[in-house]
Design an enzyme around this catalytic site. Structure first.
Site, short mmCIF file in Angstrom:
data_model
loop_
_atom_site.label_atom_id
_atom_site.label_comp_id
_atom_site.label_asym_id
_atom_site.label_seq_id
_atom_site.Cartn_x
_atom_site.Cartn_y
_atom_site.Cartn_z
CG HIS A 286 -1.87 -1.03 1.43
ND1 HIS A 286 -1.94 -1.82 2.55
CD2 HIS A 286 -2.87 -1.46 0.62
CE1 HIS A 286 -2.93 -2.68 2.44
NE2 HIS A 286 -3.51 -2.49 1.26
CE LYS B 187 -10.21 -7.97 1.98
NZ LYS B 187 -9.21 -6.95 1.66
NE ARG C 41 -2.89 -7.63 -4.30
CZ ARG C 41 -3.68 -7.98 -3.30
NH1 ARG C 41 -3.19 -8.16 -2.10
NH2 ARG C 41 -4.97 -8.18 -3.50
CB SER D 239 -3.95 -6.57 5.01
OG SER D 239 -3.58 -5.34 4.48
#
Ligand code: PNS
Length: 165
Positions: A17, A41, A90, A127
């Protein structure tokens, strides 16, 4: 003044990030990191804790601000008059979902999304993986800033102990 928003859950913020935020801060006048709720999440840190951690690790970037929002990202953009979302991609696995989000965000309120390729060194980083590694006492010091490592370990230990009781 060109302002952009980097949205995410940042639970916690990673070097992946931070790489995107730093690069965006060189291209735009102001970058707002917005901590948003991802309904798919569950989070380890509260929004206030995440904001505090992000502020701590972005203090060296004078044009980076931190904020939070609990509704739709596009409503945040309209309210704050930020026309552009910046996101890191990514790998191709991110693409389908991110493309869909960018299209719906444009369709909803005309908000543009710019994608930046994540630095190859961070292409596997998330994360969720950092939390998983840390939960098994793995070393996460290459993935998140040093000041967040102990904070993460303490929180995971606390969660594990409350689960046992
Ligand atoms: O870091 P994440 O979890 O991949 O970030 C995803 C996030 C929080 C940016 C995304 O879930 C989001 O924008 N949530 C706010 C609600 C919203 O606007 N959803 C997209 C349109 S349906």
């Amino acid at each position: 003044m060109k302002r952009v928003v980097c949205p995410g859950s940042f639970d916690p913020i990673t070097f992946g990030h931070l790489d995107i935020v730093e690069r965006a801060s060189k291209m735009f006048d102001e970058v707002v990191i917005a901590v948003l709720v991802n309904q798919t999440k569950s989070s380890l840190f509260t929004v206030a804790e995440r904001i505090e951690m992000i502020q701590e690790v972005t203090v060296q970037f004078p044009n980076v601000k931190v904020d939070s929002w609990s509704g739709l990202l596009v409503d945040y953009c309209v309210e704050k008059e930020i026309p552009i979302i910046v996101k890191g991609l990514r790998a191709v696995t991110d693409f389908d979902y991110e493309l869909q989000m960018s299209q719906i965000n444009f369709q909803l309120k005309g908000i543009e999304t710019l994608f930046m390729s994540t630095a190859p060194a961070h292409s596997f980083l998330s994360s969720s993986l950092v939390k998983e590694i840390a939960s098994y006492q793995g070393d996460v010091s290459s993935y998140i800033p040093a000041s967040l490592v102990s904070r993460l370990q303490e929180r995971l230990a606390h969660v594990a102990s409350t689960r046992l009781n």
